[in-house]
Write a protein that holds these residues in place. Sequence first.
Motif, PDB file in Angstrom:
ATOM      1  N   GLY A   9       0.814  -1.206   0.000  1.00 43.68           N
ATOM      2  CA  GLY A   9       0.000   0.000   0.000  1.00 43.68           C
ATOM      3  C   GLY A   9       0.848   1.257   0.000  1.00 43.68           C
ATOM      4  O   GLY A   9       1.913   1.310   0.620  1.00 43.68           O
ATOM      5  N   ASP A  13      -2.507   5.088  -2.955  1.00 46.24           N
ATOM      6  CA  ASP A  13      -3.618   4.152  -2.765  1.00 46.24           C
ATOM      7  C   ASP A  13      -4.623   4.697  -1.764  1.00 46.24           C
ATOM      8  O   ASP A  13      -5.840   4.587  -1.960  1.00 46.24           O
ATOM      9  CB  ASP A  13      -3.093   2.792  -2.288  1.00 46.24           C
ATOM     10  CG  ASP A  13      -2.286   2.079  -3.352  1.00 46.24           C
ATOM     11  OD1 ASP A  13      -2.654   2.177  -4.534  1.00 46.24           O
ATOM     12  OD2 ASP A  13      -1.286   1.436  -3.006  1.00 46.24           O
ATOM     13  N   ILE A  14      -4.117   5.269  -0.670  1.00 50.70           N
ATOM     14  CA  ILE A  14      -5.012   5.827   0.338  1.00 50.70           C
ATOM     15  C   ILE A  14      -5.781   7.017  -0.232  1.00 50.70           C
ATOM     16  O   ILE A  14      -6.991   7.162  -0.023  1.00 50.70           O
ATOM     17  CB  ILE A  14      -4.216   6.245   1.589  1.00 50.70           C
ATOM     18  CG1 ILE A  14      -3.638   5.001   2.281  1.00 50.70           C
ATOM     19  CG2 ILE A  14      -5.086   7.039   2.550  1.00 50.70           C
ATOM     20  CD1 ILE A  14      -2.806   5.300   3.497  1.00 50.70           C
ATOM     21  N   LYS A  16      -6.637   7.512  -3.272  1.00 49.49           N
ATOM     22  CA  LYS A  16      -7.645   7.053  -4.219  1.00 49.49           C
ATOM     23  C   LYS A  16      -8.786   6.301  -3.538  1.00 49.49           C
ATOM     24  O   LYS A  16      -9.765   5.935  -4.200  1.00 49.49           O
ATOM     25  CB  LYS A  16      -6.999   6.175  -5.287  1.00 49.49           C
ATOM     26  CG  LYS A  16      -6.109   6.946  -6.245  1.00 49.49           C
ATOM     27  CD  LYS A  16      -5.695   6.124  -7.444  1.00 49.49           C
ATOM     28  CE  LYS A  16      -4.776   4.993  -7.076  1.00 49.49           C
ATOM     29  NZ  LYS A  16      -4.266   4.276  -8.287  1.00 49.49           N
ATOM     30  N   SER A  17      -8.669   6.034  -2.240  1.00 48.73           N
ATOM     31  CA  SER A  17      -9.756   5.379  -1.517  1.00 48.73           C
ATOM     32  C   SER A  17     -10.725   6.377  -0.912  1.00 48.73           C
ATOM     33  O   SER A  17     -11.711   5.992  -0.296  1.00 48.73           O
ATOM     34  CB  SER A  17      -9.187   4.482  -0.400  1.00 48.73           C
ATOM     35  OG  SER A  17      -8.662   5.270   0.660  1.00 48.73           O
ATOM     36  N   PRO A  24     -14.782   7.966   2.829  1.00 51.90           N
ATOM     37  CA  PRO A  24     -14.485   6.769   2.036  1.00 51.90           C
ATOM     38  C   PRO A  24     -15.208   6.801   0.693  1.00 51.90           C
ATOM     39  O   PRO A  24     -16.415   7.064   0.629  1.00 51.90           O
ATOM     40  CB  PRO A  24     -14.999   5.621   2.925  1.00 51.90           C
ATOM     41  CG  PRO A  24     -14.908   6.164   4.311  1.00 51.90           C
ATOM     42  CD  PRO A  24     -15.239   7.626   4.192  1.00 51.90           C
ATOM     43  N   ALA A 105      -6.866   5.823   6.002  1.00 53.15           N
ATOM     44  CA  ALA A 105      -6.198   4.523   5.990  1.00 53.15           C
ATOM     45  C   ALA A 105      -7.151   3.391   6.352  1.00 53.15           C
ATOM     46  O   ALA A 105      -7.067   2.295   5.790  1.00 53.15           O
ATOM     47  CB  ALA A 105      -4.995   4.528   6.931  1.00 53.15           C
ATOM     48  N   TYR A 108      -9.120   2.467   3.376  1.00 55.81           N
ATOM     49  CA  TYR A 108      -8.272   1.751   2.426  1.00 55.81           C
ATOM     50  C   TYR A 108      -8.089   0.298   2.841  1.00 55.81           C
ATOM     51  O   TYR A 108      -8.181  -0.618   2.012  1.00 55.81           O
ATOM     52  CB  TYR A 108      -6.914   2.431   2.318  1.00 55.81           C
ATOM     53  CG  TYR A 108      -5.881   1.616   1.593  1.00 55.81           C
ATOM     54  CD1 TYR A 108      -5.971   1.413   0.217  1.00 55.81           C
ATOM     55  CD2 TYR A 108      -4.835   1.013   2.290  1.00 55.81           C
ATOM     56  CE1 TYR A 108      -5.044   0.636  -0.450  1.00 55.81           C
ATOM     57  CE2 TYR A 108      -3.898   0.240   1.627  1.00 55.81           C
ATOM     58  CZ  TYR A 108      -4.003   0.057   0.261  1.00 55.81           C
ATOM     59  OH  TYR A 108      -3.084  -0.729  -0.401  1.00 55.81           O
ATOM     60  N   LYS A 109      -7.849   0.054   4.141  1.00 52.96           N
ATOM     61  CA  LYS A 109      -7.648  -1.319   4.604  1.00 52.96           C
ATOM     62  C   LYS A 109      -8.922  -2.148   4.429  1.00 52.96           C
ATOM     63  O   LYS A 109      -8.862  -3.314   4.010  1.00 52.96           O
ATOM     64  CB  LYS A 109      -7.200  -1.314   6.073  1.00 52.96           C
ATOM     65  CG  LYS A 109      -5.762  -0.858   6.261  1.00 52.96           C
ATOM     66  CD  LYS A 109      -5.282  -1.045   7.693  1.00 52.96           C
ATOM     67  CE  LYS A 109      -5.812   0.027   8.604  1.00 52.96           C
ATOM     68  NZ  LYS A 109      -5.221  -0.043   9.969  1.00 52.96           N
ATOM     69  N   GLN A 111     -11.329  -1.640   2.201  1.00 55.86           N
ATOM     70  CA  GLN A 111     -11.514  -1.866   0.767  1.00 55.86           C
ATOM     71  C   GLN A 111     -10.530  -2.905   0.241  1.00 55.86           C
ATOM     72  O   GLN A 111     -10.865  -3.693  -0.643  1.00 55.86           O
ATOM     73  CB  GLN A 111     -11.351  -0.538   0.020  1.00 55.86           C
ATOM     74  CG  GLN A 111     -12.448   0.470   0.328  1.00 55.86           C
ATOM     75  CD  GLN A 111     -12.087   1.878  -0.093  1.00 55.86           C
ATOM     76  OE1 GLN A 111     -11.011   2.119  -0.653  1.00 55.86           O
ATOM     77  NE2 GLN A 111     -12.973   2.825   0.158  1.00 55.86           N
ATOM     78  N   THR A 112      -9.320  -2.915   0.802  1.00 54.67           N
ATOM     79  CA  THR A 112      -8.328  -3.895   0.360  1.00 54.67           C
ATOM     80  C   THR A 112      -8.758  -5.308   0.730  1.00 54.67           C
ATOM     81  O   THR A 112      -8.652  -6.237  -0.084  1.00 54.67           O
ATOM     82  CB  THR A 112      -6.954  -3.587   0.988  1.00 54.67           C
ATOM     83  OG1 THR A 112      -6.520  -2.289   0.572  1.00 54.67           O
ATOM     84  CG2 THR A 112      -5.915  -4.617   0.562  1.00 54.67           C
TER      85      THR A 112
END
Length: 328
Positions: A9, A13-14, A16-17, A24, A105, A108-109, A111-112
Amino acid sequence: MATLASGVGTLLDIQKSLDPNGAPARIIESLTRNSPILNDIPWMPTNGADSHLVTTRTGLPRPTWVKYNQGVTPVKGITDQFTETCGRAESRISIDKALAKRKGAEAYKTQTVQAVLEGMRQEVATGLFYHSTKTAPEKFMGLSPRLDKLSGIPYSGQIIPHTGSPSGNDQMSIWLIGWGLNTVHGIYPQGTTAGITHTPLKEDYEDDGAGGKYLAERAHLSWQCGLAVEDARYVVRVCNIDLSALVGTGSTIINCMIDALERINSLDGCTPVFYMNRTLRAFLRKQLNDTAKTITIEQVGGKPVMHFSEVPIHREDALLSTESIVPA
């Protein structure tokens, strides 16, 4: 200068989340697939540590027709055993601890993890049809490698060829599966939670690719699963459906589906389902315009479901339009 692995990550990436307001982002999941097979398949724990021993009757004793004062020969039944195995699909998530403290963050986590789980779903759905332990022993055995020749293999009579002289690698298949705990079902290692684990790992150091290390938050996801075909008479494959030769008129698909219904051992004692991809289902609906209506729409769980006779038809995106020809 070293480059971080693509699976790590980053700040981008963050970013774009999140949406423009810092909340979010609503992600359009354009890569999701329709895989009803994962909802249809019954699952049960293996009867071994991580494999499933199947015992099946392969021979029946026959009585002796006797005359008076004639003896009877002792008889016995014959059984055979084979083992179905599980494969283990794993994914690891890593994010720099400094990044993990930034705004966004957590989104992002989350969504990941969702993306990783969808990737696992698609991999398992594909595997149920196409994985082979002959070429990849770390996986589990799917359906296609079991029914891959029109003759010379056990249960080749469960295969129905559609096109007389197919050509090219643009073949498709229709599957009729009778799900049940004594017929065809999924397996996962006993003692596990359906074979699925999501483990948030403690903070630890990751290599940066240049000899240095950075502190990262990590997570690990695993899915251990397999397929057990305890009675192959409950699986029918209509194969060699040549896309380049297929037409929307006539009744060729319908006739093969009728043959499949007669080829399966029984529709009782199991939950039968037809599976085909969206290309095939479109051709099926076109052919219905030229034939008697054998398709009905019934409400199942509050949703309309297409049925052929009494068996539901599910559109399965894991099924390809680029299969190889099933040889004689």
